[in-house]
Design an enzyme around this catalytic site. Sequence first.
Site, PDB file in Angstrom:
ATOM      1  N   ILE A   1    -106.373  55.983  27.748  1.00  0.00           N
ATOM      2  CA  ILE A   1    -106.015  54.748  28.464  1.00  0.00           C
ATOM      3  C   ILE A   1    -104.492  54.595  28.555  1.00  0.00           C
ATOM      4  CG2 ILE A   1    -106.225  52.234  28.486  1.00  0.00           C
ATOM      5  CD1 ILE A   1    -108.942  52.608  27.017  1.00  0.00           C
TER       6      ILE A   1
ATOM      7  N   ASP B   1     -97.103  57.521  19.269  1.00  0.00           N
ATOM      8  CA  ASP B   1     -98.438  57.999  18.918  1.00  0.00           C
ATOM      9  C   ASP B   1     -98.259  59.235  18.049  1.00  0.00           C
ATOM     10  OD1 ASP B   1    -100.967  59.252  18.811  1.00  0.00           O
ATOM     11  OD2 ASP B   1    -101.561  58.392  20.740  1.00  0.00           O
TER      12      ASP B   1
ATOM     13  N   ARG C   1    -107.915  46.371  20.795  1.00  0.00           N
ATOM     14  CA  ARG C   1    -108.829  45.536  20.019  1.00  0.00           C
ATOM     15  C   ARG C   1    -108.002  44.383  19.451  1.00  0.00           C
ATOM     16  NH1 ARG C   1    -112.295  47.673  22.321  1.00  0.00           N
ATOM     17  NH2 ARG C   1    -114.095  48.818  21.532  1.00  0.00           N
TER      18      ARG C   1
ATOM     19  N   ASP D   1    -106.664  40.823  26.465  1.00  0.00           N
ATOM     20  CA  ASP D   1    -108.050  41.023  26.892  1.00  0.00           C
ATOM     21  C   ASP D   1    -108.988  40.984  25.696  1.00  0.00           C
ATOM     22  OD1 ASP D   1    -110.085  41.689  28.845  1.00  0.00           O
ATOM     23  OD2 ASP D   1    -110.104  43.723  28.041  1.00  0.00           O
TER      24      ASP D   1
ATOM     25  N   GLU E   1    -114.441  37.684  18.605  1.00  0.00           N
ATOM     26  CA  GLU E   1    -114.946  37.567  19.983  1.00  0.00           C
ATOM     27  C   GLU E   1    -116.366  37.031  19.966  1.00  0.00           C
ATOM     28  OE1 GLU E   1    -114.320  41.193  22.161  1.00  0.00           O
ATOM     29  OE2 GLU E   1    -112.157  41.110  21.871  1.00  0.00           O
TER      30      GLU E   1
ATOM     31  N   HIS F   1    -112.351  40.376  27.409  1.00  0.00           N
ATOM     32  CA  HIS F   1    -112.700  41.768  27.080  1.00  0.00           C
ATOM     33  C   HIS F   1    -113.396  42.429  28.277  1.00  0.00           C
ATOM     34  CE1 HIS F   1    -113.686  44.659  23.551  1.00  0.00           C
ATOM     35  NE2 HIS F   1    -113.543  45.325  24.684  1.00  0.00           N
TER      36      HIS F   1
ATOM     37  N   GLY G   1    -111.693  44.822  30.255  1.00  0.00           N
ATOM     38  CA  GLY G   1    -110.856  45.945  30.694  1.00  0.00           C
ATOM     39  C   GLY G   1    -111.631  47.002  31.466  1.00  0.00           C
TER      40      GLY G   1
HETATM   41  N1  LIG Z   1    -110.458  46.253  26.672  1.00  0.00           N
HETATM   42  C1  LIG Z   1    -111.464  47.062  26.877  1.00  0.00           C
HETATM   43  O1  LIG Z   1    -112.391  46.754  27.607  1.00  0.00           O
HETATM   44  C2  LIG Z   1    -111.462  48.428  26.222  1.00  0.00           C
HETATM   45  C3  LIG Z   1    -112.233  49.447  26.798  1.00  0.00           C
HETATM   46  C4  LIG Z   1    -112.161  50.728  26.242  1.00  0.00           C
HETATM   47  C5  LIG Z   1    -111.405  50.945  25.116  1.00  0.00           C
HETATM   48  N2  LIG Z   1    -110.707  49.925  24.547  1.00  0.00           N
HETATM   49  C6  LIG Z   1    -109.888  50.163  23.352  1.00  0.00           C
HETATM   50  O2  LIG Z   1    -108.816  51.027  23.679  1.00  0.00           O
HETATM   51  C7  LIG Z   1    -108.631  51.950  22.608  1.00  0.00           C
HETATM   52  C8  LIG Z   1    -107.966  53.205  23.134  1.00  0.00           C
HETATM   53  O3  LIG Z   1    -108.876  53.879  23.980  1.00  0.00           O
HETATM   54  P1  LIG Z   1    -108.583  55.374  24.507  1.00  0.00           P
HETATM   55  O4  LIG Z   1    -109.744  55.728  25.352  1.00  0.00           O
HETATM   56  O5  LIG Z   1    -107.226  55.473  25.045  1.00  0.00           O
HETATM   57  O6  LIG Z   1    -108.680  56.161  23.118  1.00  0.00           O
HETATM   58  P2  LIG Z   1    -108.065  57.587  22.773  1.00  0.00           P
HETATM   59  O7  LIG Z   1    -108.771  58.024  21.557  1.00  0.00           O
HETATM   60  O8  LIG Z   1    -108.073  58.460  23.972  1.00  0.00           O
HETATM   61  O9  LIG Z   1    -106.526  57.261  22.417  1.00  0.00           O
HETATM   62  C9  LIG Z   1    -106.142  56.481  21.322  1.00  0.00           C
HETATM   63  C10 LIG Z   1    -104.788  56.991  20.848  1.00  0.00           C
HETATM   64  O10 LIG Z   1    -104.305  56.107  19.830  1.00  0.00           O
HETATM   65  C11 LIG Z   1    -103.577  56.913  18.907  1.00  0.00           C
HETATM   66  N3  LIG Z   1    -103.363  56.209  17.631  1.00  0.00           N
HETATM   67  C12 LIG Z   1    -104.220  56.100  16.586  1.00  0.00           C
HETATM   68  N4  LIG Z   1    -103.630  55.415  15.583  1.00  0.00           N
HETATM   69  C13 LIG Z   1    -102.384  55.092  16.020  1.00  0.00           C
HETATM   70  C14 LIG Z   1    -101.295  54.411  15.422  1.00  0.00           C
HETATM   71  N5  LIG Z   1    -101.382  53.887  14.193  1.00  0.00           N
HETATM   72  N6  LIG Z   1    -100.163  54.254  16.138  1.00  0.00           N
HETATM   73  C15 LIG Z   1    -100.054  54.775  17.402  1.00  0.00           C
HETATM   74  N7  LIG Z   1    -101.066  55.453  18.015  1.00  0.00           N
HETATM   75  C16 LIG Z   1    -102.214  55.599  17.322  1.00  0.00           C
HETATM   76  C17 LIG Z   1    -104.414  58.172  18.768  1.00  0.00           C
HETATM   77  O11 LIG Z   1    -103.652  59.234  18.240  1.00  0.00           O
HETATM   78  C18 LIG Z   1    -104.854  58.395  20.207  1.00  0.00           C
HETATM   79  O12 LIG Z   1    -104.005  59.285  20.903  1.00  0.00           O
HETATM   80  C19 LIG Z   1    -110.055  52.167  22.074  1.00  0.00           C
HETATM   81  O13 LIG Z   1    -110.055  52.592  20.720  1.00  0.00           O
HETATM   82  C20 LIG Z   1    -110.685  50.829  22.245  1.00  0.00           C
HETATM   83  O14 LIG Z   1    -110.569  50.085  21.056  1.00  0.00           O
HETATM   84  C21 LIG Z   1    -110.728  48.685  25.086  1.00  0.00           C
END
Ligand SMILES: NC(=O)c1ccc[n+]([C@@H]2O[C@H](COP(=O)([O-])OP(=O)(O)OC[C@H]3O[C@@H](n4cnc5c(N)ncnc54)[C@H](O)[C@@H]3O)[C@@H](O)[C@H]2O)c1
Length: 331
Positions: free
Chosen positions: A155, A175, A237, A261, A266, A285, A287
Amino acid sequence: MSKPIVVVSSPMNSVGVELLRQHYDVREVFYGEAPPQEIANALRDAEGVVTRSLPLTRALIEQSKSLKVVAKHGAGVDTIDVAAATEAGIIVANSGDANALGVAEHAVVLMLSTLRRVPATDRMVREGGGFAERERMVFGDLWDATVGFVGFGNIGRNAARMVRNGFQAKILAFDPAVGADAMKAEGAEKVDTLQALLERSDIVSLHLPLSEKTRHIIGRRELLAMKKHAILVNTSRGGTVDEHALHDALREGVIAGAGLDVFETEPPGTANPLFASSNVVLSPHIGGATLAARTRTSRRAAEAVIAVLSGSRPDYPINPEVYSRARAQTE
Ligand SMILES: NC(=O)c1ccc[n+]([C@@H]2O[C@H](COP(=O)([O-])OP(=O)(O)OC[C@H]3O[C@@H](n4cnc5c(N)ncnc54)[C@H](O)[C@@H]3O)[C@@H](O)[C@H]2O)c1
């Protein structure tokens, strides 16, 4: 022979439901609508479950003796007790990048609507005002801004592409799991500390998973490190941000605004103090709620169930160690 039972625990696009129906006896029992006992009863005989918001707790996992696969409709698995599933030999799989573009777009929506205070100006016009006030209105810019991404996975990377290509934004990313070269290939500069990212960004956007390590990763100290005109956007989150500290920071003018979001609890309830802030933009929520994202995610979740129940590996396993444990036990 009767078909294996698969529970779908939230409404999802019909593409995935129809795919599951070709193979299984699909039981749609929705979290938040059906009584908890009805969901537990449905899970008792199920071999697979697709979950969006239903918390898959240790208790629920342990009593669901037939369960072989938990497919997350989405990316974040913080509502699933993955350790308990692993112990029980149950595969947990998420939907990979299926909803990444939808969430990335929503991060950009929140950036723009927080900078331009869209809900507040909309309200002004509806109430017959806005035109006298506009003489003094000045908004922040996304064009040419420095945008800091905390978490640069599916994302974060997509949102970065959108603001870089569409708004010529300078991209910073923090990251620890992504190297400088991979970031450079996306036009981003790797920043080694969260503090440095916060100090340099006009917009900070959160895209990391919630875990015990990342809970309240943004608190009072981090907000104080941000620029006074900066805004915070959270589509990850709610638990990654200390909402009390954010409320104080917005009230005291430590930062200029926030687009959220997601919430620590929640639904957040109407007494949440953030609701009184005029410089906050909120959404429930949603997204990943575009038609394209929902369609892809629904298909991905169904494919994960089908893969596991037909003896193959899913594309996006969260606990692949289940396979090595099973192999070790048969050796
Ligand atoms: N709002 C929504 O509707 C919605 C929908 C999908 C996902 N999400 C949230 O978005 C998050 C990210 O999704 P994604 O698909 O990009 O996941 P992803 O696994 O592709 O990427 C997450 C990244 O975060 C990094 N990370 C972990 N701990 C970290 C830290 N302490 N500091 C910096 N970076 C760190 C990881 O190394 C990874 O590269 C999900 O875990 C989920 O909680 C929200």
